[in-house]
Design a protein around this motif. Structure first.
Motif, PDB file in Angstrom:
ATOM      1  N   PHE A   1       0.982   6.752  -6.638  1.00  0.00           N
ATOM      2  CA  PHE A   1      -0.290   7.117  -7.224  1.00  0.00           C
ATOM      3  C   PHE A   1      -0.565   8.601  -7.009  1.00  0.00           C
ATOM      4  CE2 PHE A   1      -4.860   7.722  -7.159  1.00  0.00           C
ATOM      5  CZ  PHE A   1      -5.192   7.178  -8.390  1.00  0.00           C
ATOM      6  N   VAL A   2      -0.378   9.058  -5.769  1.00  0.00           N
ATOM      7  CA  VAL A   2      -0.701  10.453  -5.450  1.00  0.00           C
ATOM      8  C   VAL A   2       0.251  11.418  -6.134  1.00  0.00           C
ATOM      9  CG1 VAL A   2      -0.772  12.164  -3.586  1.00  0.00           C
ATOM     10  CG2 VAL A   2      -1.798   9.914  -3.261  1.00  0.00           C
ATOM     11  N   PHE A   3       1.537  11.078  -6.176  1.00  0.00           N
ATOM     12  CA  PHE A   3       2.498  12.051  -6.693  1.00  0.00           C
ATOM     13  C   PHE A   3       2.934  11.798  -8.136  1.00  0.00           C
ATOM     14  CE2 PHE A   3       3.186  12.399  -2.064  1.00  0.00           C
ATOM     15  CZ  PHE A   3       2.763  13.707  -1.945  1.00  0.00           C
ATOM     16  N   PHE A   4       2.448  10.728  -8.740  1.00  0.00           N
ATOM     17  CA  PHE A   4       2.809  10.532 -10.142  1.00  0.00           C
ATOM     18  C   PHE A   4       1.577  10.483 -11.046  1.00  0.00           C
ATOM     19  CE2 PHE A   4       3.933   8.023 -13.877  1.00  0.00           C
ATOM     20  CZ  PHE A   4       4.971   8.804 -14.336  1.00  0.00           C
ATOM     21  N   LEU A   5       0.645   9.596 -10.737  1.00  0.00           N
ATOM     22  CA  LEU A   5      -0.493   9.399 -11.644  1.00  0.00           C
ATOM     23  C   LEU A   5      -1.534  10.499 -11.508  1.00  0.00           C
ATOM     24  CD1 LEU A   5      -0.705   7.234 -13.694  1.00  0.00           C
ATOM     25  CD2 LEU A   5      -2.313   6.031 -12.230  1.00  0.00           C
TER      26      LEU A   5
ATOM     27  N   PHE B   1      11.634  -3.365  -2.702  1.00  0.00           N
ATOM     28  CA  PHE B   1      11.389  -4.646  -2.051  1.00  0.00           C
ATOM     29  C   PHE B   1      10.081  -5.251  -2.558  1.00  0.00           C
ATOM     30  CE2 PHE B   1      10.814  -7.502   1.572  1.00  0.00           C
ATOM     31  CZ  PHE B   1      12.103  -8.003   1.656  1.00  0.00           C
ATOM     32  N   VAL B   2       9.062  -4.403  -2.655  1.00  0.00           N
ATOM     33  CA  VAL B   2       7.767  -4.869  -3.172  1.00  0.00           C
ATOM     34  C   VAL B   2       7.939  -5.388  -4.603  1.00  0.00           C
ATOM     35  CG1 VAL B   2       5.467  -4.117  -3.905  1.00  0.00           C
ATOM     36  CG2 VAL B   2       6.372  -3.380  -1.699  1.00  0.00           C
ATOM     37  N   MET B   3       8.705  -4.648  -5.413  1.00  0.00           N
ATOM     38  CA  MET B   3       8.909  -5.048  -6.810  1.00  0.00           C
ATOM     39  C   MET B   3       9.583  -6.398  -6.909  1.00  0.00           C
ATOM     40  SD  MET B   3       9.214  -2.524  -9.639  1.00  0.00           S
ATOM     41  CE  MET B   3      10.867  -1.940  -9.765  1.00  0.00           C
ATOM     42  N   ALA B   4      10.575  -6.617  -6.024  1.00  0.00           N
ATOM     43  CA  ALA B   4      11.354  -7.840  -6.136  1.00  0.00           C
ATOM     44  C   ALA B   4      10.620  -9.056  -5.570  1.00  0.00           C
ATOM     45  CB  ALA B   4      12.690  -7.657  -5.421  1.00  0.00           C
ATOM     46  N   ARG B   5       9.835  -8.836  -4.522  1.00  0.00           N
ATOM     47  CA  ARG B   5       9.277  -9.984  -3.823  1.00  0.00           C
ATOM     48  C   ARG B   5       7.792 -10.211  -4.045  1.00  0.00           C
ATOM     49  NH1 ARG B   5      12.949 -11.389   0.369  1.00  0.00           N
ATOM     50  NH2 ARG B   5      14.769 -11.864  -0.872  1.00  0.00           N
ATOM     51  N   LEU B   6       7.038  -9.140  -4.198  1.00  0.00           N
ATOM     52  CA  LEU B   6       5.584  -9.318  -4.265  1.00  0.00           C
ATOM     53  C   LEU B   6       5.094  -8.937  -5.648  1.00  0.00           C
ATOM     54  CD1 LEU B   6       4.906  -7.367  -0.994  1.00  0.00           C
ATOM     55  CD2 LEU B   6       4.775  -9.834  -1.200  1.00  0.00           C
TER      56      LEU B   6
ATOM     57  N   GLY C   1       0.765  -1.232   0.000  1.00  0.00           N
ATOM     58  CA  GLY C   1       0.000   0.000   0.000  1.00  0.00           C
ATOM     59  C   GLY C   1       0.795   1.281   0.000  1.00  0.00           C
ATOM     60  N   VAL C   2       1.778   1.400   0.894  1.00  0.00           N
ATOM     61  CA  VAL C   2       2.439   2.694   1.078  1.00  0.00           C
ATOM     62  C   VAL C   2       3.153   3.185  -0.182  1.00  0.00           C
ATOM     63  CG1 VAL C   2       4.170   3.947   2.397  1.00  0.00           C
ATOM     64  CG2 VAL C   2       2.576   2.426   3.560  1.00  0.00           C
TER      65      VAL C   2
END
Lengths: 286, 281
Positions: free
Chosen positions: A10-14, B87-92, A3-4
């Motif tokens: 999402f807020v600062f790019f899209l 980390f999210v990109m690599a693992r999830l 989420g974070v």
């Protein structure tokens, strides 16, 4: 967990992007903010006003059209020049001895770490009419009158190639260094001449590097502002510069937003190619 | 076999030309920062007076201090958010919106800065209209903008490092009863610390150098160093800028070369230890 960072992007790019699209349909006004709102609620009537005037103006205006063509042309020529200089460099770095390779690559990356603004500035002293290059060429006796390079499109090309060269060399190098040299050996054993072996073996194997490097140069170059502003002439038409002027000089935010949308549209295909390539690179690492 | 080695003279010629193209402009800039004449391209004698002039240039010093402050804030925040994203990109990478997520990470690497500049500015203006915050533009808005610029770089550095990791170490810690957060802090973080350091340094220099995004996001009283430099070099050559550029290049080059040598020695040490470990096993 997801989420974070997702929310942050999402807020600062899209989201800001969608706002640009929205504001391109509004009208310039005096006041804060300097554009009219798109929606109104009056007597329980919800009205949505979309002003397509900016788009109509942009499509009908010759200068805008010329600017798009010129931006794409300048970015394209810069990309080709980068490739012509960058490919041989990447090739010979990749074929250098193990110990030299790291140092050579560090030397390619070093200018990328130092200030981009400073590197563009450095060319002013070289390209000016009384600058180092003209002094040198006149001393050699090659030319009698100084070449006009500063404040011309040539200045922009030189500045772009200089600034973006590391981005071209990096992906090319990483493809060329991975290459299995036994393939070349096989080609030679089968009687191929060096040039033919290069065209039929090395070049196809580095295709992805060429594509990636070209996109890394072409996409940002289309929207470049600093280089045409510092090294280009007043007749150097670049879309990033036009957008900057609309925004800062004319204070016409909706028009600037419209130009931005057009720029994004122009870059949609190259951006999609870049995303595709990046996804492939990530698959390979796994 | 000798045919496989590229020809020496040609290789020297190409690399010689390439590296002179990359370094000659910078070299000239440095040499002429010691030129006494105000006309930058005409040598009239050795002098360090432009360096002393820098010390008395209050506008420049104020801007430089602000830039360093923003760069420190940016580098730190980018490493936090970027590591998380990497980390999210690599693992999830099995969730539904993953392509969108990866796209949002990759796009800022190439997208022209003017596009990001105007988009973020319009976002902040719209936020101020609807939420009343942030009030005006200044250090805060520049900071967010710079973080957006750097997060992608950090995320990509971190994700490629995380993919290389041998998961057995983390699994072992899990088996021994450590909670996921503890595993991350005690096992994963130290293993990727090199990537974090390079991400931090890269973010710091990117932020220190950024002009376009800053121009859109700055307000009165938040003029950064690149903005001052740009407003001056726009008018042409300026010997004081040569002196400033020389100092900047010197500091960055020493930093990059030292960092590079350090990383190489760490890498070698790690490889040696790995070999020893495997021998023992």
């Amino acid at each position: 967990m997801i989420g974070v960072p997702f929310l942050f992007l999402f807020v600062f790019f899209l989201l800001p992007f969608l706002l640009v699209v929205g504001i391109s349909f509004s009208q310039q006004q005096l006041g804060i903010p300097p554009y009219t709102p798109l929606t109104k609620m009056e007597d329980d009537v919800f009205t949505l006003v979309l002003n397509i005037g900016h788009y109509k103006f942009m499509l009908g205006d010759d200068l805008y059209f010329a600017t798009y063509i010129s931006s794409v042309k300048m970015a394209f020529v810069s990309t080709v020049l980068c490739l012509l200089i960058g490919y041989p460099m990447a090739y010979y770095i990749a074929r250098a001895s193990d110990s030299a390779r790291d140092t050579l690559m560090m030397m390619v990356m070093l200018p990328f770490w130092t200030s981009y603004l400073i590197r563009v500035y450095a060319w002013i002293g070289i390209l000016k009419n009384d600058g180092f290059l003209n002094q040198f060429l006149m001393w050699l006796g090659v030319i009698d009158t100084p070449l006009r390079l500063y404040h011309t499109n040539w200045g922009v090309y030189i500045g772009m190639v200089f600034s973006y060269l590391p981005f071209m060399i990096m992906p090319l190098y990483s493809h060329l260094v991975k290459m299995d040299l036994r393939l070349l050996e096989a080609a030679y054993d089968l009687g191929a001449r060096p040039w033919k072996a290069f065209v039929q073996v090395t070049l196809p194997l580095s295709k992805n590097g060429i594509i990636a490097g070209s996109l890394l140069v072409f996409i940002p170059a289309v929207g470049e502002y600093v280089i045409p502003e510092l090294l280009g002439g007043s007749d150097t038409l670049m879309i990033g510069r036009v957008m900057w002027d609309e925004f800062f000089n004319n204070m016409d935010w909706p028009m600037a937003a419209t130009v931005t949308c057009a720029m994004v549209l122009l870059l949609l295909v190259p951006m999609a190619m870049f995303q595709h390539y990046q996804a492939k690179v990530m698959e390979e690492v796994k | 076999m000798s045919t496989l080695k590229p020809s020496k003279p040609l290789s020297y010629a190409v690399l010689g030309f390439g590296y002179s193209f990359l370094y000659l402009p910078i070299l000239l800039l440095i040499v002429y920062s010691f030129n006494e004449s105000k006309l930058v391209t005409v040598w009239s004698g050795f002098s360090t007076k432009w360096y002393w002039a820098l010390l008395e240039d209050d506008e420049l010093i104020t801007a430089a201090l602000l830039s360093i402050k923003i760069a420190l804030m940016t580098a730190t925040a980018s490493v936090v958010v970027g590591t998380w994203a990497g980390f999210v990109m690599a693992r999830l990478n099995r969730f539904r919106l993953f392509p969108l997520f990866a796209g949002m990470i990759n796009a800022p690497l190439v997208i022209p800065e003017v596009i990001q500049g105007i988009s973020l500015l319009l976002l902040f203006v719209a936020m101020e209209q609807t939420l009343g915050w942030p009030e005006g533009r200044g250090v805060f808005t520049i900071w967010i903008g710079h973080v957006m610029l750097c997060v992608s770089y950090v995320a990509i550095i971190v994700q490629s490092r995380v993919r290389e990791l041998n998961r057995s170490l983390e699994e072992a810690a899990m088996d021994l009863g450590a909670r996921p957060l503890k595993v991350f802090c005690v096992i994963t973080l130290p293993l990727i610390s090199q990537a974090l350091v390079s991400g931090w340094l890269l973010s710091f220099t990117l932020s220190l150098d950024d002009l376009v995004l800053t121009a859109f996001l700055s307000g009165p009283g938040s003029t950064t160093l690149p903005m001052v430099v740009f407003s001056r070099v726009r008018l042409g050559l300026n010997p004081e800028m040569n002196a400033l550029a020389t100092l900047f290049i010197l500091v960055v080059s020493v930093g990059v070369v030292a960092g590079n040598l350090y990383m190489r020695s760490v890498q070698r040490k790690r490889e040696r230890e790995m070999q020893l470990a495997f021998k023992a096993a």
